[in-house]
Design an enzyme around this catalytic site. Structure first.
Site, short mmCIF file in Angstrom:
data_model
loop_
_atom_site.label_atom_id
_atom_site.label_comp_id
_atom_site.label_asym_id
_atom_site.label_seq_id
_atom_site.Cartn_x
_atom_site.Cartn_y
_atom_site.Cartn_z
N HIS A 1 118.12 33.87 13.92
CA HIS A 1 117.06 33.98 14.93
C HIS A 1 117.14 32.92 16.02
CE1 HIS A 1 115.61 31.16 11.81
NE2 HIS A 1 115.18 30.49 12.86
C1 UD1 Z 1 110.52 29.02 15.37
C2 UD1 Z 1 111.04 27.60 15.38
C3 UD1 Z 1 112.39 27.53 14.72
C4 UD1 Z 1 112.33 28.11 13.31
C5 UD1 Z 1 111.72 29.50 13.36
C6 UD1 Z 1 111.50 29.90 11.94
C7 UD1 Z 1 110.38 26.20 17.28
C8 UD1 Z 1 110.84 25.59 18.54
N1 UD1 Z 1 111.21 27.13 16.76
O1 UD1 Z 1 111.40 29.82 16.13
O2 UD1 Z 1 112.80 26.18 14.58
O3 UD1 Z 1 113.63 28.17 12.78
O4 UD1 Z 1 110.46 29.45 14.03
O5 UD1 Z 1 111.20 31.20 11.77
O6 UD1 Z 1 109.33 25.88 16.79
N2 UD1 Z 1 107.14 36.49 17.16
C9 UD1 Z 1 106.51 37.59 16.68
N3 UD1 Z 1 105.69 37.43 15.60
C10 UD1 Z 1 105.47 36.24 15.00
C11 UD1 Z 1 106.12 35.14 15.52
C12 UD1 Z 1 106.96 35.26 16.59
O7 UD1 Z 1 106.66 38.70 17.19
O8 UD1 Z 1 104.71 36.18 14.01
C13 UD1 Z 1 108.08 36.66 18.29
C14 UD1 Z 1 107.46 36.39 19.65
O9 UD1 Z 1 108.00 37.29 20.55
C15 UD1 Z 1 107.93 34.99 19.97
C16 UD1 Z 1 109.29 34.93 19.30
O10 UD1 Z 1 109.15 35.73 18.13
O11 UD1 Z 1 108.00 34.76 21.35
C17 UD1 Z 1 109.70 33.53 18.92
O12 UD1 Z 1 108.71 32.85 18.16
P1 UD1 Z 1 108.57 31.23 18.19
O13 UD1 Z 1 107.63 30.77 17.16
O14 UD1 Z 1 108.36 30.77 19.58
O15 UD1 Z 1 110.02 30.76 17.85
P2 UD1 Z 1 110.95 31.21 16.69
O16 UD1 Z 1 112.16 31.82 17.30
O17 UD1 Z 1 110.18 31.97 15.68
N1 UDP Z 2 112.78 33.75 4.54
C1 UDP Z 2 111.97 34.75 4.01
N2 UDP Z 2 112.17 36.04 4.43
C2 UDP Z 2 113.15 36.38 5.32
C3 UDP Z 2 113.98 35.35 5.84
C4 UDP Z 2 113.75 34.05 5.45
O1 UDP Z 2 111.09 34.47 3.19
O2 UDP Z 2 113.27 37.56 5.63
C5 UDP Z 2 112.54 32.36 4.11
C6 UDP Z 2 113.72 31.72 3.44
O3 UDP Z 2 113.73 31.99 2.05
C7 UDP Z 2 113.51 30.24 3.74
C8 UDP Z 2 112.73 30.25 5.04
O4 UDP Z 2 112.30 31.58 5.25
O5 UDP Z 2 112.70 29.65 2.73
C9 UDP Z 2 113.57 29.79 6.19
O6 UDP Z 2 112.82 29.89 7.35
P1 UDP Z 2 113.40 30.26 8.76
O7 UDP Z 2 114.77 30.81 8.64
O8 UDP Z 2 112.38 31.10 9.43
O9 UDP Z 2 113.40 28.85 9.51
P2 UDP Z 2 114.38 27.60 9.48
O10 UDP Z 2 114.64 27.24 8.08
O11 UDP Z 2 115.60 27.98 10.24
O12 UDP Z 2 113.62 26.56 10.22
#
Ligand code: UD1
Ligand code: UDP
Length: 364
Positions: free
Chosen positions: A212
């Site tokens: 992601h």
């Molecule tokens: C964020 C974190 C990243 C982490 C990831 C875990 C920051 C800078 N980034 O990235 O470090 O690895 O979460 O999952 O904090 N969206 C939805 N539904 C949701 C949430 C997000 O549709 O419940 C979509 C929205 O379009 C949003 C995009 O995902 O703009 C990105 O969400 P955001 O929380 O900004 O960053 P992540 O890519 O999720």
């Molecule tokens: N995870 C989950 N479902 C998914 C993908 C990831 O429960 O479909 C869990 C995974 O087991 C791990 C955590 O999400 O514990 C990792 O989070 P994410 O990849 O969103 O963020 P990051 O670790 O890169 O910050």
């Protein structure tokens, strides 16, 4: 109804999927001891059921006491909105300390608000560095560590990084709370998850992918290469699509076909079961790299570097630095000899070490 806050209460600031998984063992330990009262504020950074509520339910995390409903947005917009609302919350209630976790925008917002209001801040998962400042998380990590008062480092490498930045006197080696979580999570998953039969997958008969990072999913050409690489693997590839990936696939008109089975994100128990039984995991997630290691499944990381260097040193994680179809196909075929016996992430008691320290600082 007004939420009552005891004057010694800790405040956990959480908002994104990895935060929820990491506070689960800490909340469990705090509840078991009953010493320090705590409250949880959810910033609303992640809000879909499969990115948020599912973890509170499965992992028995107490429901958030406060919800800021900030939602998605640019970094400044999102972090700023969290800070404004958190500041109001902290001025209205006598929290004794703030605990932030990991490296997401919610982490940074919580740390900055605590520092400005002179509320002690503890950072769990401190000292991680990719040394790549183009990653938003790297900026969050550096700033959070430098404004926090107590730094809980998950690895010896993280301790060294903190020392190199002059932060050794605030640092404490705890081990990794995700290791604590998976020890219990795997037992629960074995009891409750039927994901392999639901998806008609054979043990060690499929790949698991999830990615992601903006670095991989925000550029159409790069995203297409990764998808085409996964599609060309010789076994089914379960691709658990984070909302950012789902949105970009549809916006760029990229089809996930071939052997890819595109799915919604999974709950934690199903996901770790899938990680455990996969041939290999392909990811850019920080947490997933470590979980693959804990579960003894080799990992291919779609990034030029990683903060979790111990997994690479143990031969269990390979960095796929080029985002080409061929690089992915080649990496999937690499012969690996992982040393899974190494335990660089602590003894599965990080939550106890962290709560001990919090008690000794806060309950004196
Ligand atoms: C964020 C974190 C990243 C982490 C990831 C875990 C920051 C800078 N980034 O990235 O470090 O690895 O979460 O999952 O904090 N969206 C939805 N539904 C949701 C949430 C997000 O549709 O419940 C979509 C929205 O379009 C949003 C995009 O995902 O703009 C990105 O969400 P955001 O929380 O900004 O960053 P992540 O890519 O999720
Ligand atoms: N995870 C989950 N479902 C998914 C993908 C990831 O429960 O479909 C869990 C995974 O087991 C791990 C955590 O999400 O514990 C990792 O989070 P994410 O990849 O969103 O963020 P990051 O670790 O890169 O910050």
């Amino acid at each position: 109804m007004q939420t009552e806050v005891h004057k010694n209460s800790l405040l956990f600031v959480v908002g994104a999927r990895p935060n929820f998984i990491k506070i689960a063992p800490l909340c469990r330990e705090l509840r078991k001891r009953g010493g320090i009262p705590f409250r949880i504020v959810h910033t609303g950074q992640h809000y879909d059921k499969l990115m948020s509520d599912v973890f509170f339910e499965e992992l028995h995390i107490p429901r958030p006491d406060f919800h800021l409903n900030v939602g998605s947005g640019g970094h400044g917009h999102q972090t700023g909105a969290m800070m404004m609302k958190l500041e109001g919350l902290c001025l209205a209630h006598p929290f004794s300390a703030i605990v932030v976790i990991g490296d997401v925008n919610s982490t940074l917002a919580g740390a900055l608000v605590g520092a400005k209001l002179h509320i002690p801040v503890a950072h769990v998962e401190a000292g991680l560095r990719s040394f790549n400042r183009t990653m938003p998380e790297e900026v969050n990590r550096v700033v959070t560590d430098h404004v926090s008062d107590l730094l809980f480092a998950p690895t010896r490498t993280a301790m060294r990084n903190l020392g190199n930045e002059g932060l050794a006197d605030r640092a404490c080696y705890s081990g990794d709370v995700m290791f604590d979580m998976i020890l219990r999570g795997l037992e629960l998953a074995r009891e409750k998850s039927d994901i392999l039969s639901r998806l008609e997958l054979e043990r060690k008969g499929y790949y698991l992918a999830t990615f992601h990072r903006p670095y991989n999913v925000d550029d159409p050409a790069c995203l297409k290469n990764i998808i085409d690489g996964l599609a060309g693997l010789e076994k089914p590839v379960v691709l658990a699509a984070h909302p950012r990936l789902q949105k970009n696939l549809s916006q760029f008109g990229i089809e996930a076909n071939g052997n890819i089975r595109l799915t919604e994100p999974f709950g934690y128990l199903d996901f770790i079961m899938l990680e455990k039984e996969a041939i290999r995991v392909l990811t850019d997630s920080g947490g997933v790299q470590k979980e693959a290691f804990f579960l003894q499944t080799p990992c291919l990381t779609l990034r030029p570097e990683t903060e979790w260097v111990e997994t690479v040193e143990a031969g269990a994680n390979v960095l796929v630095k080029e985002r080409t179809v061929q690089a992915i196909l080649d990496a999937a075929k690499l012969e690996l000899s992982p040393r899974f016996g190494e335990q660089p992430y602590g003894g599965g008691n990080a939550s106890q070490i962290i709560v001990d320290k919090l008690e000794s600082v806060l309950l004196q």
